[in-house]
Design a protein around this motif. Structure first.
Motif, PDB file in Angstrom:
ATOM      1  N   ALA A  29     111.225  89.940 -34.492  1.00  0.00           N
ATOM      2  CA  ALA A  29     112.710  89.979 -34.405  1.00  0.00           C
ATOM      3  C   ALA A  29     113.184  88.900 -35.277  1.00  0.00           C
ATOM      4  CB  ALA A  29     113.221  89.788 -33.061  1.00  0.00           C
ATOM      5  N   MET A  30     112.444  87.756 -35.451  1.00  0.00           N
ATOM      6  CA  MET A  30     112.957  86.461 -36.001  1.00  0.00           C
ATOM      7  C   MET A  30     112.028  86.276 -37.183  1.00  0.00           C
ATOM      8  SD  MET A  30     113.705  84.328 -32.629  1.00  0.00           S
ATOM      9  CE  MET A  30     114.913  83.449 -33.268  1.00  0.00           C
ATOM     10  N   PRO A  31     112.168  86.846 -38.273  1.00  0.00           N
ATOM     11  CA  PRO A  31     111.135  86.930 -39.438  1.00  0.00           C
ATOM     12  C   PRO A  31     111.212  85.553 -40.062  1.00  0.00           C
ATOM     13  CG  PRO A  31     112.514  88.563 -40.041  1.00  0.00           C
ATOM     14  CD  PRO A  31     113.163  87.996 -38.792  1.00  0.00           C
ATOM     15  N   GLY A  32     110.251  84.870 -40.519  1.00  0.00           N
ATOM     16  CA  GLY A  32     110.174  83.671 -41.257  1.00  0.00           C
ATOM     17  C   GLY A  32     109.771  82.544 -40.305  1.00  0.00           C
ATOM     18  N   ILE A  33     109.440  82.867 -39.231  1.00  0.00           N
ATOM     19  CA  ILE A  33     109.166  81.584 -38.504  1.00  0.00           C
ATOM     20  C   ILE A  33     107.158  81.528 -38.897  1.00  0.00           C
ATOM     21  CG2 ILE A  33     108.349  80.992 -35.973  1.00  0.00           C
ATOM     22  CD1 ILE A  33     110.614  82.371 -34.927  1.00  0.00           C
ATOM     23  N   ARG A  34     106.897  80.121 -39.102  1.00  0.00           N
ATOM     24  CA  ARG A  34     105.734  79.894 -39.862  1.00  0.00           C
ATOM     25  C   ARG A  34     104.762  78.816 -38.712  1.00  0.00           C
ATOM     26  NH1 ARG A  34     105.745  83.879 -41.591  1.00  0.00           N
ATOM     27  NH2 ARG A  34     106.372  84.389 -43.497  1.00  0.00           N
ATOM     28  N   TYR A  35     105.594  78.523 -37.861  1.00  0.00           N
ATOM     29  CA  TYR A  35     104.595  77.545 -36.828  1.00  0.00           C
ATOM     30  C   TYR A  35     104.822  77.981 -35.494  1.00  0.00           C
ATOM     31  CZ  TYR A  35     104.603  74.740 -40.985  1.00  0.00           C
ATOM     32  OH  TYR A  35     104.737  74.095 -42.097  1.00  0.00           O
ATOM     33  N   PHE A  36     103.836  77.734 -34.610  1.00  0.00           N
ATOM     34  CA  PHE A  36     103.376  78.210 -33.555  1.00  0.00           C
ATOM     35  C   PHE A  36     102.755  77.010 -32.604  1.00  0.00           C
ATOM     36  CE2 PHE A  36     100.721  81.503 -30.936  1.00  0.00           C
ATOM     37  CZ  PHE A  36     101.743  81.407 -29.877  1.00  0.00           C
ATOM     38  N   VAL A  37     103.273  76.813 -31.537  1.00  0.00           N
ATOM     39  CA  VAL A  37     102.723  75.848 -30.534  1.00  0.00           C
ATOM     40  C   VAL A  37     102.422  76.469 -29.077  1.00  0.00           C
ATOM     41  CG1 VAL A  37     102.930  73.419 -29.596  1.00  0.00           C
ATOM     42  CG2 VAL A  37     103.621  73.917 -31.995  1.00  0.00           C
ATOM     43  N   PRO A  38     101.268  77.167 -28.827  1.00  0.00           N
ATOM     44  CA  PRO A  38     101.099  77.510 -27.580  1.00  0.00           C
ATOM     45  C   PRO A  38     100.593  76.302 -26.747  1.00  0.00           C
ATOM     46  CG  PRO A  38      99.297  78.231 -29.103  1.00  0.00           C
ATOM     47  CD  PRO A  38     100.210  77.402 -30.131  1.00  0.00           C
ATOM     48  N   VAL A  39     100.521  76.455 -25.590  1.00  0.00           N
ATOM     49  CA  VAL A  39     100.097  75.315 -24.568  1.00  0.00           C
ATOM     50  C   VAL A  39      99.150  76.116 -23.541  1.00  0.00           C
ATOM     51  CG1 VAL A  39     100.915  73.657 -22.711  1.00  0.00           C
ATOM     52  CG2 VAL A  39     102.305  74.074 -24.788  1.00  0.00           C
ATOM     53  N   HIS A  40      98.178  75.344 -23.578  1.00  0.00           N
ATOM     54  CA  HIS A  40      97.033  75.883 -22.383  1.00  0.00           C
ATOM     55  C   HIS A  40      97.523  75.302 -21.043  1.00  0.00           C
ATOM     56  CE1 HIS A  40      94.650  77.853 -25.598  1.00  0.00           C
ATOM     57  NE2 HIS A  40      94.895  76.729 -26.266  1.00  0.00           N
ATOM     58  N   LEU A  41      98.438  75.859 -20.372  1.00  0.00           N
ATOM     59  CA  LEU A  41      99.040  75.263 -19.279  1.00  0.00           C
ATOM     60  C   LEU A  41      98.379  75.102 -18.061  1.00  0.00           C
ATOM     61  CD1 LEU A  41     102.022  73.793 -18.787  1.00  0.00           C
ATOM     62  CD2 LEU A  41     102.524  76.221 -17.662  1.00  0.00           C
ATOM     63  N   TYR A  42      98.253  74.078 -17.257  1.00  0.00           N
ATOM     64  CA  TYR A  42      97.735  73.850 -16.100  1.00  0.00           C
ATOM     65  C   TYR A  42      95.865  74.077 -16.400  1.00  0.00           C
ATOM     66  CZ  TYR A  42     101.758  76.578 -14.304  1.00  0.00           C
ATOM     67  OH  TYR A  42     102.992  76.905 -14.236  1.00  0.00           O
ATOM     68  N   GLY A  43      95.917  74.117 -17.618  1.00  0.00           N
ATOM     69  CA  GLY A  43      94.378  74.122 -18.002  1.00  0.00           C
ATOM     70  C   GLY A  43      93.706  75.443 -17.963  1.00  0.00           C
ATOM     71  N   PHE A  44      94.771  76.344 -17.944  1.00  0.00           N
ATOM     72  CA  PHE A  44      94.382  77.717 -17.980  1.00  0.00           C
ATOM     73  C   PHE A  44      94.321  78.205 -19.696  1.00  0.00           C
ATOM     74  CE2 PHE A  44      96.587  79.604 -14.004  1.00  0.00           C
ATOM     75  CZ  PHE A  44      95.780  78.757 -13.316  1.00  0.00           C
ATOM     76  N   PRO A  45      93.019  78.514 -20.089  1.00  0.00           N
ATOM     77  CA  PRO A  45      93.025  78.901 -21.520  1.00  0.00           C
ATOM     78  C   PRO A  45      93.497  80.305 -21.791  1.00  0.00           C
ATOM     79  CG  PRO A  45      90.913  79.314 -20.316  1.00  0.00           C
ATOM     80  CD  PRO A  45      91.835  78.611 -19.459  1.00  0.00           C
ATOM     81  N   ILE A  46      94.458  80.112 -22.720  1.00  0.00           N
ATOM     82  CA  ILE A  46      95.031  81.410 -23.613  1.00  0.00           C
ATOM     83  C   ILE A  46      94.039  82.210 -24.181  1.00  0.00           C
ATOM     84  CG2 ILE A  46      96.979  82.089 -24.919  1.00  0.00           C
ATOM     85  CD1 ILE A  46      98.324  79.460 -24.720  1.00  0.00           C
ATOM     86  N   ASP A  47      94.136  83.554 -24.158  1.00  0.00           N
ATOM     87  CA  ASP A  47      93.434  84.366 -24.980  1.00  0.00           C
ATOM     88  C   ASP A  47      93.347  84.294 -26.286  1.00  0.00           C
ATOM     89  OD1 ASP A  47      92.052  86.670 -25.985  1.00  0.00           O
ATOM     90  OD2 ASP A  47      93.937  87.918 -25.772  1.00  0.00           O
ATOM     91  N   ALA A  48      91.992  83.590 -26.660  1.00  0.00           N
ATOM     92  CA  ALA A  48      92.197  83.213 -28.346  1.00  0.00           C
ATOM     93  C   ALA A  48      92.177  84.426 -29.347  1.00  0.00           C
ATOM     94  CB  ALA A  48      90.576  82.391 -28.430  1.00  0.00           C
ATOM     95  N   ARG A  49      91.714  85.330 -29.076  1.00  0.00           N
ATOM     96  CA  ARG A  49      91.664  86.524 -29.820  1.00  0.00           C
ATOM     97  C   ARG A  49      93.204  87.140 -29.714  1.00  0.00           C
ATOM     98  NH1 ARG A  49      88.227  91.711 -28.089  1.00  0.00           N
ATOM     99  NH2 ARG A  49      89.727  91.019 -26.179  1.00  0.00           N
TER     100      ARG A  49
END
Ligand SMILES: Cc1ncc(COP(=O)(O)O)c(C=O)c1O
Length: 372
Positions: A118-138
Motif C-alpha cells: 500500500a505504501m510503495p517505496g519503503i526500503r527499511y524494515f526494523v522487526p523486533v524479536h519481542l519478549y525473546g520470541f523469534p520471528i519466522d526468518a523465512r
C-alpha cells in the motif's frame, strides 16, 4: 523481575578479578578486550562482524545510518516494543511506519506485506524479536526479497533464541543487540553491538561509533561517541558470556515449569506465533501473559502484596507516546492486536536465579487471584 543481588553473589569473584585486570591494563575504551569480545560474539552468532557500541539504541541507529538510511526515508516497524526501537529510527532521520503485530506480539508479516504494497517505496524494515520470541526468518526473508528491503533486526531481547535451528538476526543486513543489565546477556552498565555479514557495513559502524573518524584525526562522517568500554567488554566476555548458555537453559526450564503448572483461566500465557516451527526456542527474556484490561491492575496489586513484582511490556504503543507528537510517522491500520496487548499484557518474573519453589509460588498466586 530480576535479582541482581543473587547474580552478584554468583559472579562476584570473577567480576572483581576482571575489573582488576582491566584496571591494571591502563586501557579503558576500544582496546584489546573489546576486540576479543567482538570476535567471541560474532563467532557465537555465526556472523563474521560484531561491533561494540554504547547501547542497544545506538546499535539500531548507527546500523540504520551505515545501511544507507537518509533523512526522510520511511522505516517499517512495530508499534509494540521498547521506545528505543523507534527512537533509533527517528534519530537516524527515518520516518517510522507502524504496522500491527500478531497475537504473540511480533510484527505481523502479512500486515507488513500489505503495508509495503500500500505504501510503495519503503526500503527499511526494523522487526523486533519481542519478549525473546523469534520471528519466522523465512517470512522476513521473503519480504526482504519481494520489496528489496534493508532490514535491521532488533535482537535486544532475543540473544540465545533460535528459530528453525538458527539464531535471530541472520536474515537482515544487520542485527542490533543490547547489553543493558536486565538483558539475557547484560553488562554492569550500558552497551550494545551491531552484528553483520557485510564487512563494509561493519567498517562503517566502526567509523560512525568513534566520531566518524576513519583514521586518527581524520573525520569522514558526522558520527557518534558510542564506544564500548573495555571493562564492560571484559565483563561480558569473561563473566557473563560463559554463563549465558546455562542461564538461557534455566529461563527455558522456568517457562516450561510455568506452562506445565498453569491453571488460571483468567490469565493466559501470550501465545506462540502461528508460524512458529518445531525448532522455535525463545530466549525467554520475558514471560508475558494476558489478562482482561479492566482487571490488570487488580492482578498487579494482588501479586505485589505477595512480594511478586511484574512488568508491562509495553503499556503504551509507541505511536501514542507523547514524544511522538509532531514527529513524522504513519500507522498502517488501527493496530488492533498491538493495542490489545498494550492493555492486557503483564510480564511475570523469569530470571535464572529463581528457584523452582519461587516459580511455583508465582504460578499458584496467579491461579488463586480473583478480580476484585
Ligand atoms: C527491544 C529493544 N530494543 C532496543 C532496546 C534498547 O537497548 P538499550 O537500552 O541498550 O539502549 C531495548 C532495551 O531496552 C529493547 O528491549
Amino acid at each position: 523481575m530480576n535479582d541482581f543481588g543473587r547474580q552478584w553473589e554468583t559472579v562476584r569473584a570473577d567480576a572483581v578479578r576482571v575489573f582488576d585486570a582491566v584496571g591494571r591494563s591502563g586501557w579503558y575504551i576500544l582496546g584489546e578486550r573489546v576486540r576479543r569480545f567482538e570476535a567471541a560474539l560474532g563467532a557465537f552468532w555465526g556472523l563474521p562482524e560484531a561491533v561494540g557500541v554504547a547501547s542497544g539504541l545506538d546499535a539500531i541507529e548507527i546500523a540504520l545510518r551505515a545501511a544507507g538510511l537518509r533523512p526522510g526515508d520511511r522505516v517499517l516497524t512495530t508499534p509494540l516494543s521498547a521506545f528505543a526501537t523507534t527512537l533509533a529510527i527517528v534519530r537516524a532521520g527515518g520516518v517510522p511506519v507502524f504496522c500491527d503485530t500478531d497475537a504473540s506480539g511480533l510484527i505481523d508479516l502479512n500486515e507488513a506485506r500489505s503495508a509495503l504494497r500500500a505504501m510503495p517505496g519503503i526500503r527499511y524494515f526494523v522487526p523486533v524479536h519481542l519478549y525473546g520470541f523469534p520471528i519466522d526468518a523465512r517470512g522476513i526473508r521473503s519480504l526482504i526479497e519481494e520489496f528489496d528491503l534493508r532490514c535491521i533486526e532488533d535482537c535486544a531481547q532475543s540473544i540465545g533464541a533460535t528459530e528453525a535451528g538458527q539464531a535471530t538476526g541472520l536474515t537482515g543486513v544487520a542485527a542490533a543487540t543490547s547489553f543493558y543489565p536486565t538483558k539475557n546477556l547484560g553488562a554492569m552498565g550500558d552497551g550494545g553491538a551491531v552484528l553483520t555479514a557485510d564487512v563494509g557495513l561493519a567498517a562503517q559502524v566502526r567509523v560512525l561509533r568513534d566520531y566518524g573518524q576513519s583514521a586518527k584525526y581524520r573525520h569522514s562522517e558526522i558520527g557518534w561517541n558510542s564506544r564500548l568500554d573495555e571493562v564492560h567488554a571484559a565483563l561480558l566476555e569473561e563473566v557473563f558470556w560463559p554463563r549465558l548458555a546455562a542461564w538461557t537453559e534455566r529461563r527455558g526450564q522456568i517457562a516450561a515449569r510455568y506452562l506445565g503448572r498453569w491453571q488460571s483461566e483468567r490469565v493466559r500465557p501470550v501465545a506462540a506465533p502461528d508460524s512458529c516451527s518445531s525448532g522455535w526456542r525463545p530466549s525467554w527474556h520475558l514471560f508475558p501473559v494476558r489478562v482482561a484490561a479492566e482487571h490488570k491492575q487488580s492482578l498487579i496489586g494482588w501479586l505485589r502484596a505477595r512480594g511478586i513484582f511484574t512488568g508491562e511490556h509495553y503499556p503504551v504503543l509507541i505511536p501514542d507516546q507523547e514524544a511522538m507528537r509532531g514527529v513524522s510517522s504513519a500507522c498502517f491500520g488501527p493496530l488492533e492486536n498491538a493495542r490489545g496487548l498494550a492493555t492486557e499484557e503483564l510480564s511475570l518474573p523469569i530470571h535464572p536465579f529463581m528457584t523452582d519453589e519461587e516459580v511455583d509460588s508465582v504460578a499458584d498466586h496467579v491461579a488463586r487471584w480473583r478480580p476484585e
